[in-house]
Design a protein around this motif. Structure first.
Motif, PDB file in Angstrom:
ATOM      1  N   ALA A  56     102.358  61.781  -8.366  1.00 47.19           N
ATOM      2  CA  ALA A  56     103.420  62.404  -9.168  1.00 47.19           C
ATOM      3  C   ALA A  56     104.816  61.991  -8.723  1.00 47.19           C
ATOM      4  O   ALA A  56     105.736  61.885  -9.543  1.00 47.19           O
ATOM      5  CB  ALA A  56     103.283  63.926  -9.141  1.00 47.19           C
ATOM      6  N   THR A  57     105.006  61.754  -7.430  1.00 45.36           N
ATOM      7  CA  THR A  57     106.352  61.420  -6.939  1.00 45.36           C
ATOM      8  C   THR A  57     106.565  59.912  -6.821  1.00 45.36           C
ATOM      9  O   THR A  57     107.644  59.468  -6.401  1.00 45.36           O
ATOM     10  CB  THR A  57     106.612  62.081  -5.575  1.00 45.36           C
ATOM     11  N   ALA A  58     105.572  59.121  -7.159  1.00 44.65           N
ATOM     12  CA  ALA A  58     105.707  57.667  -7.093  1.00 44.65           C
ATOM     13  C   ALA A  58     106.544  57.168  -8.271  1.00 44.65           C
ATOM     14  O   ALA A  58     106.641  57.815  -9.320  1.00 44.65           O
ATOM     15  CB  ALA A  58     104.334  57.005  -7.111  1.00 44.65           C
ATOM     16  N   PHE A  59     107.154  55.988  -8.086  1.00 40.20           N
ATOM     17  CA  PHE A  59     107.884  55.337  -9.167  1.00 40.20           C
ATOM     18  C   PHE A  59     106.978  54.260  -9.781  1.00 40.20           C
ATOM     19  O   PHE A  59     106.070  53.741  -9.125  1.00 40.20           O
ATOM     20  CB  PHE A  59     109.185  54.727  -8.634  1.00 40.20           C
ATOM     21  N   PRO A  60     107.225  53.918 -11.045  1.00 42.28           N
ATOM     22  CA  PRO A  60     106.344  52.961 -11.715  1.00 42.28           C
ATOM     23  C   PRO A  60     106.115  51.665 -10.926  1.00 42.28           C
ATOM     24  O   PRO A  60     104.990  51.148 -10.906  1.00 42.28           O
ATOM     25  CB  PRO A  60     107.066  52.697 -13.039  1.00 42.28           C
ATOM     26  N   ALA A  61     107.148  51.162 -10.273  1.00 43.68           N
ATOM     27  CA  ALA A  61     107.008  49.904  -9.541  1.00 43.68           C
ATOM     28  C   ALA A  61     106.037  50.013  -8.364  1.00 43.68           C
ATOM     29  O   ALA A  61     105.564  49.002  -7.840  1.00 43.68           O
ATOM     30  CB  ALA A  61     108.371  49.431  -9.047  1.00 43.68           C
ATOM     31  N   GLN A  62     105.739  51.249  -7.945  1.00 39.41           N
ATOM     32  CA  GLN A  62     104.812  51.467  -6.828  1.00 39.41           C
ATOM     33  C   GLN A  62     103.368  51.598  -7.297  1.00 39.41           C
ATOM     34  O   GLN A  62     102.468  51.799  -6.473  1.00 39.41           O
ATOM     35  CB  GLN A  62     105.226  52.740  -6.065  1.00 39.41           C
ATOM     36  N   LEU A  63     103.131  51.462  -8.596  1.00 37.52           N
ATOM     37  CA  LEU A  63     101.800  51.641  -9.171  1.00 37.52           C
ATOM     38  C   LEU A  63     101.267  50.314  -9.698  1.00 37.52           C
ATOM     39  O   LEU A  63     102.031  49.434 -10.106  1.00 37.52           O
ATOM     40  CB  LEU A  63     101.847  52.638 -10.332  1.00 37.52           C
ATOM     41  N   SER A  64      99.953  50.177  -9.708  1.00 37.44           N
ATOM     42  CA  SER A  64      99.333  49.020 -10.360  1.00 37.44           C
ATOM     43  C   SER A  64      99.497  49.147 -11.872  1.00 37.44           C
ATOM     44  O   SER A  64      99.828  50.213 -12.405  1.00 37.44           O
ATOM     45  CB  SER A  64      97.846  48.960 -10.018  1.00 37.44           C
ATOM     46  N   GLY A  65      99.238  48.038 -12.568  1.00 44.45           N
ATOM     47  CA  GLY A  65      99.312  48.082 -14.027  1.00 44.45           C
ATOM     48  C   GLY A  65      98.364  49.106 -14.632  1.00 44.45           C
ATOM     49  O   GLY A  65      98.723  49.835 -15.555  1.00 44.45           O
ATOM     50  N   GLY A  66      97.160  49.170 -14.087  1.00 45.64           N
ATOM     51  CA  GLY A  66      96.201  50.148 -14.599  1.00 45.64           C
ATOM     52  C   GLY A  66      96.658  51.577 -14.369  1.00 45.64           C
ATOM     53  O   GLY A  66      96.486  52.445 -15.232  1.00 45.64           O
ATOM     54  N   GLN A  67      97.262  51.837 -13.209  1.00 49.93           N
ATOM     55  CA  GLN A  67      97.792  53.173 -12.932  1.00 49.93           C
ATOM     56  C   GLN A  67      98.949  53.498 -13.873  1.00 49.93           C
ATOM     57  O   GLN A  67      99.052  54.619 -14.385  1.00 49.93           O
ATOM     58  CB  GLN A  67      98.231  53.267 -11.474  1.00 49.93           C
ATOM     59  N   GLN A  68      99.812  52.510 -14.115  1.00 51.91           N
ATOM     60  CA  GLN A  68     100.927  52.746 -15.029  1.00 51.91           C
ATOM     61  C   GLN A  68     100.428  53.075 -16.437  1.00 51.91           C
ATOM     62  O   GLN A  68     100.980  53.951 -17.106  1.00 51.91           O
ATOM     63  CB  GLN A  68     101.846  51.526 -15.072  1.00 51.91           C
ATOM     64  N   GLN A  69      99.378  52.385 -16.867  1.00 51.88           N
ATOM     65  CA  GLN A  69      98.857  52.663 -18.195  1.00 51.88           C
ATOM     66  C   GLN A  69      98.226  54.051 -18.251  1.00 51.88           C
ATOM     67  O   GLN A  69      98.358  54.755 -19.260  1.00 51.88           O
ATOM     68  CB  GLN A  69      97.844  51.584 -18.615  1.00 51.88           C
ATOM     69  N   ARG A  70      97.564  54.473 -17.190  1.00 46.72           N
ATOM     70  CA  ARG A  70      97.009  55.833 -17.162  1.00 46.72           C
ATOM     71  C   ARG A  70      98.118  56.875 -17.145  1.00 46.72           C
ATOM     72  O   ARG A  70      97.997  57.944 -17.767  1.00 46.72           O
ATOM     73  CB  ARG A  70      96.079  55.989 -15.960  1.00 46.72           C
ATOM     74  N   VAL A  71      99.239  56.578 -16.474  1.00 46.13           N
ATOM     75  CA  VAL A  71     100.399  57.472 -16.532  1.00 46.13           C
ATOM     76  C   VAL A  71     100.920  57.547 -17.963  1.00 46.13           C
ATOM     77  O   VAL A  71     101.269  58.634 -18.464  1.00 46.13           O
ATOM     78  CB  VAL A  71     101.511  56.995 -15.572  1.00 46.13           C
TER      79      VAL A  71
ATOM     80  N   ASN B 274     105.917  50.959 -20.954  1.00 47.21           N
ATOM     81  CA  ASN B 274     107.124  51.626 -21.431  1.00 47.21           C
ATOM     82  C   ASN B 274     107.471  52.876 -20.624  1.00 47.21           C
ATOM     83  O   ASN B 274     107.965  53.862 -21.176  1.00 47.21           O
ATOM     84  CB  ASN B 274     107.000  51.988 -22.924  1.00 47.21           C
ATOM     85  N   LEU B 275     107.218  52.835 -19.321  1.00 48.25           N
ATOM     86  CA  LEU B 275     107.671  53.915 -18.448  1.00 48.25           C
ATOM     87  C   LEU B 275     109.123  53.662 -18.050  1.00 48.25           C
ATOM     88  O   LEU B 275     109.557  52.510 -17.979  1.00 48.25           O
ATOM     89  CB  LEU B 275     106.798  54.005 -17.194  1.00 48.25           C
ATOM     90  N   PHE B 276     109.856  54.739 -17.783  1.00 48.23           N
ATOM     91  CA  PHE B 276     111.231  54.581 -17.300  1.00 48.23           C
ATOM     92  C   PHE B 276     111.181  54.212 -15.821  1.00 48.23           C
ATOM     93  O   PHE B 276     110.730  55.006 -14.994  1.00 48.23           O
ATOM     94  CB  PHE B 276     112.010  55.876 -17.496  1.00 48.23           C
ATOM     95  N   PRO B 277     111.647  53.016 -15.448  1.00 44.63           N
ATOM     96  CA  PRO B 277     111.481  52.566 -14.066  1.00 44.63           C
ATOM     97  C   PRO B 277     112.288  53.365 -13.052  1.00 44.63           C
ATOM     98  O   PRO B 277     111.936  53.414 -11.877  1.00 44.63           O
ATOM     99  CB  PRO B 277     111.958  51.103 -14.109  1.00 44.63           C
ATOM    100  N   HIS B 278     113.378  54.022 -13.512  1.00 43.49           N
ATOM    101  CA  HIS B 278     114.250  54.750 -12.586  1.00 43.49           C
ATOM    102  C   HIS B 278     113.812  56.204 -12.402  1.00 43.49           C
ATOM    103  O   HIS B 278     114.440  56.945 -11.642  1.00 43.49           O
ATOM    104  CB  HIS B 278     115.695  54.701 -13.081  1.00 43.49           C
ATOM    105  N   LEU B 279     112.747  56.615 -13.103  1.00 40.39           N
ATOM    106  CA  LEU B 279     112.238  57.985 -12.983  1.00 40.39           C
ATOM    107  C   LEU B 279     110.868  57.947 -12.324  1.00 40.39           C
ATOM    108  O   LEU B 279     110.066  57.043 -12.599  1.00 40.39           O
ATOM    109  CB  LEU B 279     112.110  58.650 -14.354  1.00 40.39           C
ATOM    110  N   ASN B 280     110.596  58.954 -11.477  1.00 41.14           N
ATOM    111  CA  ASN B 280     109.255  59.003 -10.897  1.00 41.14           C
ATOM    112  C   ASN B 280     108.247  59.438 -11.966  1.00 41.14           C
ATOM    113  O   ASN B 280     108.613  59.770 -13.105  1.00 41.14           O
ATOM    114  CB  ASN B 280     109.213  59.868  -9.631  1.00 41.14           C
TER     115      ASN B 280
END
Length: 250
Positions: free
Chosen positions: A140-155, A97-103
């Motif tokens: 910090a400046t990456a967008f969700p699509a540039q992260l793995s699923g595990g990284q997104q969950q940690r974010v 549930n991260l906003f894909p258009h926001l870093n």
């Protein structure tokens, strides 16, 4: 209605909770609590009502009847300022549930600025501190699509922590992840538990429940079948239904 918290009683207390979707009764009179600083892991088969119970705790689902108290505040009362109570409750979902258009940084500062009224500098400072806690300060400046699923969950965990919650709710936080990514997320959750965070965790990770949980609650068919210390429920279950479930997952 007052939303002043009471930290002498349970962090979460559920009394005779029922929840129906049409004619389907998913929760059938649940009594449940999480004490301050306790880690409670809720396990059970799919469809047992685990996630519905968790979502009723911050009224993402509206209970059909019963009472939910968060730090002594009845959040099922119509006069309760639900938004104010929710600022104390961090929530981490199965999907990130991260906003894909926001870093990443903006994902972490948006709610702080709107709900906590922090300025950008303070919100960014808090966000970077929590990104460091989950090992992602360099993204910090990456967008969700540039992260793995595990990284997104940690974010997502860092985002919840940035609101300074008194407790954290986790709804199967690793079930959407590739197996090799699960460990990093569980490590962050383990660290939070060691720091004394009150946590309610709906999970299929029996190893985590055994190692980190103070109490394990087994649900099936919309009721609490069995609960107790992890070594008791997982190691020496008393109910046949618990034994049958664990024989398939352990």
């Amino acid at each position: 209605m007052s939303v002043d918290k009471n930290t002498s009683g349970p962090a979460i207390e559920v009394r005779n909770l029922h929840k129906s979707f049409g004619s389907n009764e998913v929760l059938k009179g649940i009594d449940f609590h999480v004490d301050q600083g306790e880690v409670v892991c809720v396990i059970g088969p799919s469809g047992s009502g685990k996630s519905t119970l968790l979502r009723c705790v911050n009224r993402l689902e509206e209970p059909t009847s019963g009472t939910v108290l968060v730090e002594g505040v009845d959040i099922t009362h119509p006069d309760t300022d639900l938004d104010k109570v929710r600022t104390r409750i961090g929530m981490v979902f199965q999907q990130f549930n991260l906003f894909p258009h926001l870093n990443v940084l903006r994902n972490l500062t948006l709610a702080q600025r709107r709900a906590k009224k922090r300025d950008q500098a303070e919100a960014s400072k808090v966000a970077l501190k929590n990104l460091a806690k989950v090992g992602l300060e360099d993204r910090a400046t990456a967008f969700p699509a540039q992260l793995s699923g595990g990284q997104q969950q940690r974010v997502a965990i860092a985002r919840a922590l940035s609101m300074d919650p008194d407790m954290m709710l986790f709804d199967e936080p690793t079930s959407a992840l590739d197996p090799e990514l699960v460990g990093d997320v569980l490590a962050v959750m383990r660290q939070l538990a060691e720091e004394g965070m009150t946590m309610m965790v709906v999970t299929h990770e029996m190893g985590f429940a055994r190692e980190v949980g103070d109490r394990v609650v087994f649900m099936d068919g919309g009721v609490v079948v069995e609960q107790g210390r992890p070594e008791d429920v997982l190691g020496n279950p008393q109910h046949e239904r618990t034994r049958a479930f664990l024989s398939k997952v352990l």
